[in-house]
Motif scaffolding. Structure first.
Motif: not given
Length: 494
Positions: A417-419, A448-449, A460-466
């Motif tokens: 969902l995030i990616l 994820a790491e 940026d939003r996806a990076r923050r969520e991940l």
């Protein structure tokens, strides 16, 4: 607890999965179900399974991670977990696979490697010796009988010394273990390895069959993938008919793990399976003379003696072995049991087991080195071992990575969902250089790491969520300073 004896009938079943649990409960004519053992918690059984049990539906735990074909002896913790699930479900037996799922470690002076999937064992005498001892260890640890399944293979080991039927026959003969015959896997090995399913069936000790699996797959570029995500094809049903023309299996089960269709479609597949069984039963050769039947092209004696099976002489059901200090029931006969031993499904000596010396550590080490070299080529990108088909190594490596991506998406559904649409490509790139190191949940965290550190650009939003997802699940232990420095540089760079 009900024991699986020679007269026990399971009937028609379906693989129980959470995604189709409600549909399975409503399906007519379901006599039993099979649940993946590792997905069941004994103290918190799914309500659907409890309701099925209350209705008298048998539930069988099906293990996928024991690795009985591996060079190491079975892990005590995994055996205990499998035994607990059998007890909690009131199962008449448990099942596992003739496969290895991990390799490496101290015997090979290399890092431990996880396949994340089932891989074929070499059909050699060394491999058979190790497998037999591992099966005996498992039989002693389990409270009910064990059945083991033939697996599908995309590649073949060089230098094999036996056919699949001969390998399974000797395994059953030496250990008394029951067999779970997957006819879809016989079809897979026919397409991928040129092996004749009829010849495999002719070599099998048919009286040892506990039940049968039926599943679908797909062909791509001349390679058959045992996906469990597609309809059962006609060739698989034809192999089922061939099998049931030779013997009546105690049970037949439809497996489906992905891309679940509507319940009506599953019911139609079950009807096709029943029809294939009925056709095979109808065409079964009747006895020609008293005490004699034909089976798979060879003559067997029903009262004891030998059979010509697959071109070789073999003992058949009905034989009696010398008894030293008591007897234990096997399929159709008796077997020697040492004084004070107990039968399979009750600890100690399994029924049908022959007393043999322990497998030498040198034999296990030879197998460990061979399996580690293959698994390293599949998951760590090292060169293919000598004698293997390099193209097939590539196919198997991509299949393992795709399987990892699918399972990680299940255990960590937030990641796709995030990616978004980039999840699969990012995971496949990660898998090429990052073998599993601790199960699928650990794999999700490592993925994820890696994406946060060196993955493809993302919003940026996806990076923050991940990053938030990873921090919530990575545990309280602080990371080394060098790691935080790398993470900081990565975030600044993004």
């Amino acid at each position: 607890m009900t024991r699986l004896g020679t007269g026990t009938r399971l009937g028609t079943g379906i693989g129980w999965r959470p995604e189709i649990a409600d549909a399975v409960e409503r399906m007519p004519g379901i006599d039993w179900v099979e649940a993946v053992a590792e997905n069941i918690c004994p103290g918190h059984l799914p309500a659907s399974l409890l309701r099925l049990r209350e209705r008298g539906v048998t539930v069988v735990p099906h293990g996928v991670s024991l690795g009985l074909g591996g060079a190491d002896r079975p892990d005590e913790g995994r055996l205990t977990a499998l035994a607990e699930r059998a007890e909690a479900l009131g199962s008449p037996l448990v099942t596992e696979h003739i496969a290895f799922v991990r390799a490496g470690g101290p015997p090979t002076a290399s890092a431990p490697l996880e396949a994340g999937h089932l891989l074929p064992v070499p059909r050699t005498r060394d491999s058979l010796d190790v497998l037999c001892e591992n099966v005996r260890i498992a039989q002693r640890a389990l409270p009910v009988p064990l059945a083991v399944e033939n697996i599908a293979a995309l590649l073949a080991w060089p230098g094999e010394e036996m056919t699949e039927g001969q390998f399974l026959y000797d395994l059953a003969d030496r250990t008394g273990v029951r067999l779970l015959i997957d006819v879809a896997n016989l079809h897979t090995n026919h397409v991928n390895r040129g092996e004749d399913p009829a010849e495999a069936l002719a070599d099998l000790p048919l009286e040892a069959i506990a039940y049968v699996h039926v599943a679908g797959g797909f062909e791509r570029d001349g390679v058959w993938h045992d996906s469990h995500a597609h309809p059962v094809p006609r060739p698989v049903l034809d192999i089922l008919t061939d099998l049931t023309s030779r013997v009546t299996p105690p049970g037949v089960l439809l497996e489906r793990d992905e891309n679940f269709p509507e319940p009506a479609e599953l019911e139609r597949e079950l009807a096709s399976i029943r029809a294939a069984v009925t056709e095979g039963t109808r065409t079964r050769t009747a006895p020609r003379t008293a005490g004699t039947t034909t089976s798979g092209g060879g003559t067997t004696t029903s009262g004891g003696g030998t059979a010509i099976v697959g071109g070789r002489t073999a003992p058949v059901a009905g034989r009696t072995a010398p008894v030293a200090a008591g007897t234990a029931p096997v399929v159709g006969g008796t077997a020697t049991v040492a004084a004070g031993a107990t039968t399979a499904g009750g600890g100690s000596t399994p029924a049908g087991e022959r007393a043999v010396a322990a497998v030498p550590d040198t034999t296990r080490r030879r197998l460990a080195l061979a399996q580690t070299a293959l698994l390293s080529a599949l998951v760590a990108g090292t060169p293919a071992p000598e004698g293997f088909d390099r193209a097939r190594i590539g196919v198997q490596a991509r299949a393992l990575a795709a399987k990892r991506a699918d399972v990680v998406a299940k255990v960590a559904p937030d990641l796709p969902l995030i990616l978004g649409g980039g999840y699969r490509a990012a995971f496949m790139a990660y898998a090429q250089g990052h073998p599993m190191r601790g199960g699928y949940r650990r794999d999700a965290l490592d993925f994820a790491e890696q994406v946060l550190l060196d993955g493809p650009p993302m919003a940026d939003r996806a990076r923050r969520e991940l990053r938030g997802w990873w921090l919530d699940r990575s545990g309280p232990a602080p990371r080394p300073r060098s790691w935080w420095a790398r993470m900081g540089r990565s975030l600044i760079r993004r």
